[in-house]
Design a protein around this motif. Sequence first.
Motif, PDB file in Angstrom:
ATOM      1  N   MET A  39      29.386  28.253  35.577  1.00  0.00           N
ATOM      2  CA  MET A  39      28.986  29.233  36.582  1.00  0.00           C
ATOM      3  C   MET A  39      29.567  30.606  36.230  1.00  0.00           C
ATOM      4  SD  MET A  39      29.569  28.847  40.670  1.00  0.00           S
ATOM      5  CE  MET A  39      30.474  30.237  41.277  1.00  0.00           C
ATOM      6  N   GLN A  40      28.759  31.632  36.394  1.00  0.00           N
ATOM      7  CA  GLN A  40      29.229  32.995  36.130  1.00  0.00           C
ATOM      8  C   GLN A  40      30.271  33.394  37.171  1.00  0.00           C
ATOM      9  OE1 GLN A  40      28.151  35.189  33.680  1.00  0.00           O
ATOM     10  NE2 GLN A  40      27.022  33.503  32.777  1.00  0.00           N
ATOM     11  N   SER A  41      31.285  34.120  36.695  1.00  0.00           N
ATOM     12  CA  SER A  41      32.280  34.570  37.662  1.00  0.00           C
ATOM     13  C   SER A  41      31.778  35.833  38.366  1.00  0.00           C
ATOM     14  CB  SER A  41      33.612  34.839  36.973  1.00  0.00           C
ATOM     15  OG  SER A  41      33.423  35.817  35.986  1.00  0.00           O
ATOM     16  N   PHE A  42      32.278  36.028  39.538  1.00  0.00           N
ATOM     17  CA  PHE A  42      31.922  37.206  40.332  1.00  0.00           C
ATOM     18  C   PHE A  42      32.373  38.453  39.564  1.00  0.00           C
ATOM     19  CE2 PHE A  42      32.231  39.957  44.150  1.00  0.00           C
ATOM     20  CZ  PHE A  42      31.011  39.642  44.726  1.00  0.00           C
ATOM     21  N   PRO A  43      31.584  39.530  39.544  1.00  0.00           N
ATOM     22  CA  PRO A  43      31.951  40.709  38.738  1.00  0.00           C
ATOM     23  C   PRO A  43      33.364  41.219  39.058  1.00  0.00           C
ATOM     24  CG  PRO A  43      29.739  40.948  39.618  1.00  0.00           C
ATOM     25  CD  PRO A  43      30.320  39.718  40.249  1.00  0.00           C
ATOM     26  N   SER A  44      34.181  41.330  38.010  1.00  0.00           N
ATOM     27  CA  SER A  44      35.578  41.729  38.233  1.00  0.00           C
ATOM     28  C   SER A  44      35.676  43.169  38.743  1.00  0.00           C
ATOM     29  CB  SER A  44      36.396  41.554  36.959  1.00  0.00           C
ATOM     30  OG  SER A  44      35.834  42.349  35.935  1.00  0.00           O
ATOM     31  N   SER A  45      34.702  44.017  38.364  1.00  0.00           N
ATOM     32  CA  SER A  45      34.748  45.404  38.856  1.00  0.00           C
ATOM     33  C   SER A  45      34.627  45.427  40.385  1.00  0.00           C
ATOM     34  CB  SER A  45      33.626  46.232  38.221  1.00  0.00           C
ATOM     35  OG  SER A  45      32.367  45.678  38.544  1.00  0.00           O
ATOM     36  N   LEU A  46      33.832  44.496  40.925  1.00  0.00           N
ATOM     37  CA  LEU A  46      33.694  44.447  42.378  1.00  0.00           C
ATOM     38  C   LEU A  46      34.972  43.923  43.030  1.00  0.00           C
ATOM     39  CD1 LEU A  46      30.039  43.139  42.920  1.00  0.00           C
ATOM     40  CD2 LEU A  46      30.874  45.477  42.829  1.00  0.00           C
ATOM     41  N   LEU A  47      35.583  42.901  42.399  1.00  0.00           N
ATOM     42  CA  LEU A  47      36.825  42.365  42.957  1.00  0.00           C
ATOM     43  C   LEU A  47      37.933  43.418  42.917  1.00  0.00           C
ATOM     44  CD1 LEU A  47      36.834  38.715  41.564  1.00  0.00           C
ATOM     45  CD2 LEU A  47      36.369  39.487  43.906  1.00  0.00           C
ATOM     46  N   ASN A  48      37.970  44.197  41.825  1.00  0.00           N
ATOM     47  CA  ASN A  48      38.974  45.262  41.737  1.00  0.00           C
ATOM     48  C   ASN A  48      38.739  46.306  42.828  1.00  0.00           C
ATOM     49  OD1 ASN A  48      40.215  44.100  39.566  1.00  0.00           O
ATOM     50  ND2 ASN A  48      39.045  45.276  38.035  1.00  0.00           N
ATOM     51  N   GLY A  49      37.470  46.654  43.020  1.00  0.00           N
ATOM     52  CA  GLY A  49      37.132  47.628  44.051  1.00  0.00           C
ATOM     53  C   GLY A  49      37.511  47.112  45.429  1.00  0.00           C
ATOM     54  N   TYR A  50      37.250  45.833  45.640  1.00  0.00           N
ATOM     55  CA  TYR A  50      37.579  45.239  46.940  1.00  0.00           C
ATOM     56  C   TYR A  50      39.090  45.261  47.172  1.00  0.00           C
ATOM     57  CZ  TYR A  50      38.329  41.816  50.578  1.00  0.00           C
ATOM     58  OH  TYR A  50      38.756  41.196  51.724  1.00  0.00           O
ATOM     59  N   ARG A  51      39.844  44.993  46.108  1.00  0.00           N
ATOM     60  CA  ARG A  51      41.305  45.012  46.219  1.00  0.00           C
ATOM     61  C   ARG A  51      41.767  46.421  46.629  1.00  0.00           C
ATOM     62  NH1 ARG A  51      42.459  43.341  41.149  1.00  0.00           N
ATOM     63  NH2 ARG A  51      41.771  41.241  41.667  1.00  0.00           N
ATOM     64  N   ASN A  52      41.186  47.426  46.004  1.00  0.00           N
ATOM     65  CA  ASN A  52      41.538  48.803  46.354  1.00  0.00           C
ATOM     66  C   ASN A  52      41.163  49.124  47.802  1.00  0.00           C
ATOM     67  OD1 ASN A  52      42.469  49.221  43.799  1.00  0.00           O
ATOM     68  ND2 ASN A  52      40.573  50.183  43.059  1.00  0.00           N
ATOM     69  N   PHE A  53      39.994  48.632  48.193  1.00  0.00           N
ATOM     70  CA  PHE A  53      39.535  48.852  49.570  1.00  0.00           C
ATOM     71  C   PHE A  53      40.521  48.250  50.576  1.00  0.00           C
ATOM     72  CE2 PHE A  53      37.161  46.697  53.045  1.00  0.00           C
ATOM     73  CZ  PHE A  53      36.768  47.812  53.762  1.00  0.00           C
ATOM     74  N   MET A  54      40.939  47.011  50.304  1.00  0.00           N
ATOM     75  CA  MET A  54      41.833  46.333  51.250  1.00  0.00           C
ATOM     76  C   MET A  54      43.205  46.985  51.333  1.00  0.00           C
ATOM     77  SD  MET A  54      40.220  44.164  52.917  1.00  0.00           S
ATOM     78  CE  MET A  54      41.438  43.183  53.779  1.00  0.00           C
ATOM     79  N   SER A  55      43.660  47.542  50.212  1.00  0.00           N
ATOM     80  CA  SER A  55      44.998  48.145  50.240  1.00  0.00           C
ATOM     81  C   SER A  55      44.930  49.633  50.613  1.00  0.00           C
ATOM     82  CB  SER A  55      45.693  47.977  48.882  1.00  0.00           C
ATOM     83  OG  SER A  55      44.927  48.627  47.883  1.00  0.00           O
ATOM     84  N   GLY A  56      43.728  50.199  50.622  1.00  0.00           N
ATOM     85  CA  GLY A  56      43.591  51.622  50.910  1.00  0.00           C
ATOM     86  C   GLY A  56      42.812  51.873  52.182  1.00  0.00           C
ATOM     87  N   ARG A  57      41.526  52.002  52.045  1.00  0.00           N
ATOM     88  CA  ARG A  57      40.703  52.412  53.171  1.00  0.00           C
ATOM     89  C   ARG A  57      40.770  51.443  54.356  1.00  0.00           C
ATOM     90  NH1 ARG A  57      34.691  55.094  52.699  1.00  0.00           N
ATOM     91  NH2 ARG A  57      34.539  55.587  54.900  1.00  0.00           N
ATOM     92  N   TYR A  58      40.831  50.155  54.037  1.00  0.00           N
ATOM     93  CA  TYR A  58      40.851  49.193  55.153  1.00  0.00           C
ATOM     94  C   TYR A  58      42.125  49.330  55.977  1.00  0.00           C
ATOM     95  CZ  TYR A  58      40.409  45.016  57.914  1.00  0.00           C
ATOM     96  OH  TYR A  58      40.308  44.158  58.981  1.00  0.00           O
TER      97      TYR A  58
END
Length: 213
Positions: A1-20
């Motif tokens: 199975m293909q892994s979820f795009p890491s660029s999106l996971l990185n962006g999400y991590r930034n979102f959770m620690s920043g804007r969220y």
Amino acid sequence: MQSFPSSLLNGYRNFMSGRYVDERERYRSLAEEGQSPTTLVIACSDSRSAPETIFDAGPGELFVIRNVANMVPPHEPDGQFHATSAALEFGVKVLKVRDIVVMGHGRCGGIRAALDTTSAPLSDGDFIGKWMGLLKPATEQIQNNDVMTPAERQTALERISIRNSLNNLRSFPDIQMLEESGNLALHGAWFDISTGELWVMDAKTGDFTRPEV
Ligand SMILES: [Zn+2]
């Protein structure tokens, strides 16, 4: 199975620690009380013309419809699958938005495809070709205009497309009624992705000028 795009996971991590973190309470109250944006924006799917970015909008502030070339089809209650009309119906009838903005943009690939007489359909369905058929009468006039350069033709059709969408919005009975009673305002805008300039349509003349900001 293909892994979820890491660029999106990185962006999400930034979102959770920043804007969220900054907007946690806002998200919580939006979840409890529901959304109540007062502006609906119809924009192109193009990755360079995101309304939330251009208008610096936070969660709950804009109800956004995006499709190829920011187009609105005419009101056609024919039982077919009308994604844009469904979102419009929700925005106008349930959210009761006060403003609808049709925002086009420079170097739009959908508009370029409409003007290109040589390209073949991208697939058997020719979904883009059929969709851009909404602009056919204007496209044919612009295509045959020899005194314009290709870039002028492109910008002209991008702006005509915005006016066309606004006209089609008025074919929806509810929208027409709300506009006439002063409870809903329709606007056009065009974003120049190369300079960041926003141009706003004059409701009376249909011309685009840069607003004072
Ligand atoms: Zn576009």
